[in-house]
Design a protein around this motif. Structure first.
Motif, PDB file in Angstrom:
ATOM      1  N   ASP A  78     -71.049  14.694 -37.546  1.00 50.19           N
ATOM      2  CA  ASP A  78     -70.665  14.719 -38.959  1.00 50.19           C
ATOM      3  C   ASP A  78     -69.145  14.660 -39.110  1.00 50.19           C
ATOM      4  O   ASP A  78     -68.620  13.905 -39.935  1.00 50.19           O
ATOM      5  N   LEU A  79     -68.429  15.464 -38.311  1.00 52.66           N
ATOM      6  CA  LEU A  79     -66.970  15.486 -38.394  1.00 52.66           C
ATOM      7  C   LEU A  79     -66.376  14.152 -37.935  1.00 52.66           C
ATOM      8  O   LEU A  79     -65.441  13.636 -38.565  1.00 52.66           O
ATOM      9  N   LEU A  80     -66.925  13.576 -36.881  1.00 50.37           N
ATOM     10  CA  LEU A  80     -66.449  12.262 -36.434  1.00 50.37           C
ATOM     11  C   LEU A  80     -66.671  11.200 -37.506  1.00 50.37           C
ATOM     12  O   LEU A  80     -65.788  10.382 -37.772  1.00 50.37           O
ATOM     13  N   ALA A  81     -67.844  11.213 -38.139  1.00 46.64           N
ATOM     14  CA  ALA A  81     -68.151  10.214 -39.172  1.00 46.64           C
ATOM     15  C   ALA A  81     -67.191  10.316 -40.352  1.00 46.64           C
ATOM     16  O   ALA A  81     -66.820   9.308 -40.950  1.00 46.64           O
ATOM     17  N   GLU A  82     -66.770  11.525 -40.664  1.00 44.37           N
ATOM     18  CA  GLU A  82     -65.883  11.732 -41.808  1.00 44.37           C
ATOM     19  C   GLU A  82     -64.415  11.482 -41.494  1.00 44.37           C
ATOM     20  O   GLU A  82     -63.642  11.172 -42.400  1.00 44.37           O
ATOM     21  N   THR A  83     -64.008  11.637 -40.233  1.00 43.65           N
ATOM     22  CA  THR A  83     -62.572  11.647 -39.948  1.00 43.65           C
ATOM     23  C   THR A  83     -62.090  10.633 -38.931  1.00 43.65           C
ATOM     24  O   THR A  83     -60.909  10.297 -38.933  1.00 43.65           O
ATOM     25  N   ARG A 103     -56.965   7.733 -38.090  1.00 50.36           N
ATOM     26  CA  ARG A 103     -56.918   6.409 -38.719  1.00 50.36           C
ATOM     27  C   ARG A 103     -55.663   5.599 -38.363  1.00 50.36           C
ATOM     28  O   ARG A 103     -55.732   4.397 -38.213  1.00 50.36           O
ATOM     29  N   ASP A 104     -54.514   6.273 -38.236  1.00 52.35           N
ATOM     30  CA  ASP A 104     -53.291   5.565 -37.847  1.00 52.35           C
ATOM     31  C   ASP A 104     -52.247   6.585 -37.413  1.00 52.35           C
ATOM     32  O   ASP A 104     -52.457   7.783 -37.516  1.00 52.35           O
ATOM     33  N   ASP A 105     -51.116   6.078 -36.911  1.00 55.45           N
ATOM     34  CA  ASP A 105     -50.072   6.973 -36.402  1.00 55.45           C
ATOM     35  C   ASP A 105     -49.391   7.776 -37.503  1.00 55.45           C
ATOM     36  O   ASP A 105     -48.620   8.679 -37.208  1.00 55.45           O
ATOM     37  N   ASP A 106     -49.650   7.456 -38.756  1.00 52.09           N
ATOM     38  CA  ASP A 106     -49.091   8.219 -39.869  1.00 52.09           C
ATOM     39  C   ASP A 106     -50.104   9.182 -40.479  1.00 52.09           C
ATOM     40  O   ASP A 106     -49.896   9.690 -41.582  1.00 52.09           O
ATOM     41  N   ALA A 107     -51.190   9.436 -39.787  1.00 49.63           N
ATOM     42  CA  ALA A 107     -52.218  10.350 -40.296  1.00 49.63           C
ATOM     43  C   ALA A 107     -51.616  11.748 -40.478  1.00 49.63           C
ATOM     44  O   ALA A 107     -50.675  12.137 -39.776  1.00 49.63           O
ATOM     45  N   ALA A 114     -58.651  16.993 -37.006  1.00 48.17           N
ATOM     46  CA  ALA A 114     -60.106  16.842 -37.143  1.00 48.17           C
ATOM     47  C   ALA A 114     -60.631  15.777 -36.192  1.00 48.17           C
ATOM     48  O   ALA A 114     -61.589  16.008 -35.435  1.00 48.17           O
ATOM     49  N   ALA A 115     -60.030  14.598 -36.214  1.00 47.63           N
ATOM     50  CA  ALA A 115     -60.538  13.488 -35.399  1.00 47.63           C
ATOM     51  C   ALA A 115     -60.363  13.747 -33.904  1.00 47.63           C
ATOM     52  O   ALA A 115     -61.298  13.542 -33.117  1.00 47.63           O
ATOM     53  N   SER A 116     -59.186  14.200 -33.501  1.00 46.97           N
ATOM     54  CA  SER A 116     -58.942  14.402 -32.072  1.00 46.97           C
ATOM     55  C   SER A 116     -59.771  15.554 -31.517  1.00 46.97           C
ATOM     56  O   SER A 116     -60.273  15.480 -30.395  1.00 46.97           O
ATOM     57  N   SER A 117     -59.938  16.609 -32.307  1.00 55.12           N
ATOM     58  CA  SER A 117     -60.728  17.754 -31.849  1.00 55.12           C
ATOM     59  C   SER A 117     -62.202  17.388 -31.752  1.00 55.12           C
ATOM     60  O   SER A 117     -62.880  17.744 -30.774  1.00 55.12           O
ATOM     61  N   ALA A 118     -62.714  16.684 -32.754  1.00 62.73           N
ATOM     62  CA  ALA A 118     -64.121  16.273 -32.725  1.00 62.73           C
ATOM     63  C   ALA A 118     -64.387  15.362 -31.528  1.00 62.73           C
ATOM     64  O   ALA A 118     -65.409  15.506 -30.837  1.00 62.73           O
ATOM     65  N   LEU A 119     -63.479  14.428 -31.266  1.00 62.67           N
ATOM     66  CA  LEU A 119     -63.652  13.531 -30.125  1.00 62.67           C
ATOM     67  C   LEU A 119     -63.645  14.314 -28.815  1.00 62.67           C
ATOM     68  O   LEU A 119     -64.494  14.099 -27.942  1.00 62.67           O
ATOM     69  N   ALA A 120     -62.711  15.231 -28.659  1.00 64.68           N
ATOM     70  CA  ALA A 120     -62.634  16.019 -27.426  1.00 64.68           C
ATOM     71  C   ALA A 120     -63.894  16.858 -27.230  1.00 64.68           C
ATOM     72  O   ALA A 120     -64.445  16.914 -26.123  1.00 64.68           O
ATOM     73  N   LEU A 121     -64.373  17.502 -28.288  1.00 68.12           N
ATOM     74  CA  LEU A 121     -65.579  18.316 -28.171  1.00 68.12           C
ATOM     75  C   LEU A 121     -66.805  17.448 -27.902  1.00 68.12           C
ATOM     76  O   LEU A 121     -67.703  17.848 -27.149  1.00 68.12           O
ATOM     77  N   ALA A 122     -66.834  16.248 -28.467  1.00 67.54           N
ATOM     78  CA  ALA A 122     -67.940  15.318 -28.200  1.00 67.54           C
ATOM     79  C   ALA A 122     -67.967  14.923 -26.730  1.00 67.54           C
ATOM     80  O   ALA A 122     -69.031  14.895 -26.099  1.00 67.54           O
ATOM     81  N   VAL A 123     -66.806  14.608 -26.179  1.00 72.02           N
ATOM     82  CA  VAL A 123     -66.743  14.218 -24.773  1.00 72.02           C
ATOM     83  C   VAL A 123     -67.184  15.379 -23.883  1.00 72.02           C
ATOM     84  O   VAL A 123     -67.967  15.187 -22.942  1.00 72.02           O
ATOM     85  N   LEU A 124     -66.734  16.586 -24.184  1.00 71.33           N
ATOM     86  CA  LEU A 124     -67.140  17.741 -23.373  1.00 71.33           C
ATOM     87  C   LEU A 124     -68.645  17.967 -23.454  1.00 71.33           C
ATOM     88  O   LEU A 124     -69.295  18.239 -22.437  1.00 71.33           O
ATOM     89  N   LEU A 125     -69.212  17.881 -24.640  1.00 71.10           N
ATOM     90  CA  LEU A 125     -70.653  18.068 -24.796  1.00 71.10           C
ATOM     91  C   LEU A 125     -71.406  17.022 -23.976  1.00 71.10           C
ATOM     92  O   LEU A 125     -72.350  17.347 -23.247  1.00 71.10           O
ATOM     93  N   ALA A 126     -70.985  15.771 -24.055  1.00 69.62           N
ATOM     94  CA  ALA A 126     -71.653  14.701 -23.321  1.00 69.62           C
ATOM     95  C   ALA A 126     -71.483  14.861 -21.811  1.00 69.62           C
ATOM     96  O   ALA A 126     -72.432  14.658 -21.050  1.00 69.62           O
TER      97      ALA A 126
END
Length: 175
Positions: A78-83, A103-107, A114-126
């Motif tokens: 859900d967090l990845l889809a939103e951010t 979304r870009d370097d000016d985020a 939100a995006a970086s944390s969700a991605l990191a937690l997704a990778v750890l879960l997988a």
């Protein structure tokens, strides 16, 4: 932010979530924490940034407190889809190439967090095929923590919290 391993980004997510939720950190504390977790220079974080980071910390708190892998995966998705945007390599501000999912370097700080944390937690879960973290079982703590080991799931954020709880339990049992 230069993060080379998902576990580093997940540790940052846990630390910042704890600082925002448990410590009610201000802009200076958040800037110091970001610098301690890899920002090349102490970043300029405003009170408005902190206000925008708090709802992200609330969402991450839910993920760290998820009762099972399926719930954690749903919350992360859900967090990845939103951010998150498609992952890309970035070498902004004189840093070496590293992965970004915002979304870009000016985020904003909140979008990036939100995006970086969700991605990191997704990778750890997988990778682990288990919960990526938890919330400390110590009644006097409750901080989020990351699980990267292969052993039994952790209950405490640190050996200190675990020892404190064991001593308290022993004292209660002796009474």
């Amino acid at each position: 932010m230069v993060i080379n391993r998902p576990s580093d980004a997940a540790e940052r997510a846990a630390a910042l979530t704890g600082a925002l939720r448990v410590d009610e950190a201000d802009a200076s504390a958040v800037a110091s924490l970001l610098h301690a977790h890899g920002e090349p220079a102490r970043p300029d974080v405003t009170d408005a940034d902190v206000a925008a980071l708090r709802p992200v910390a609330d969402r991450l708190w839910e993920i760290f407190g998820a009762p099972d892998v399926d719930t954690a995966a749903r919350l992360i998705n859900d967090l990845l889809a939103e951010t998150a945007a498609p992952p890309r390599l970035s070498a902004h501000d004189g840093t070496f190439w590293h992965l970004h999912a915002d979304r870009d370097d000016d985020a904003s700080w909140a979008e990036w967090f939100a995006a970086s944390s969700a991605l990191a937690l997704a990778v750890l879960l997988a990778e682990r095929r288990a919960l990526p973290g938890g919330l400390c079982a110590s009644a006097s703590c409750g901080r989020p923590f990351v699980m990267t080991g292969r052993g039994a799931p952790r209950r405490y954020c640190s050996a200190r919290c675990g020892s404190r709880e064991r001593v308290a339990s022993h004292r209660r049992a002796r009474k």
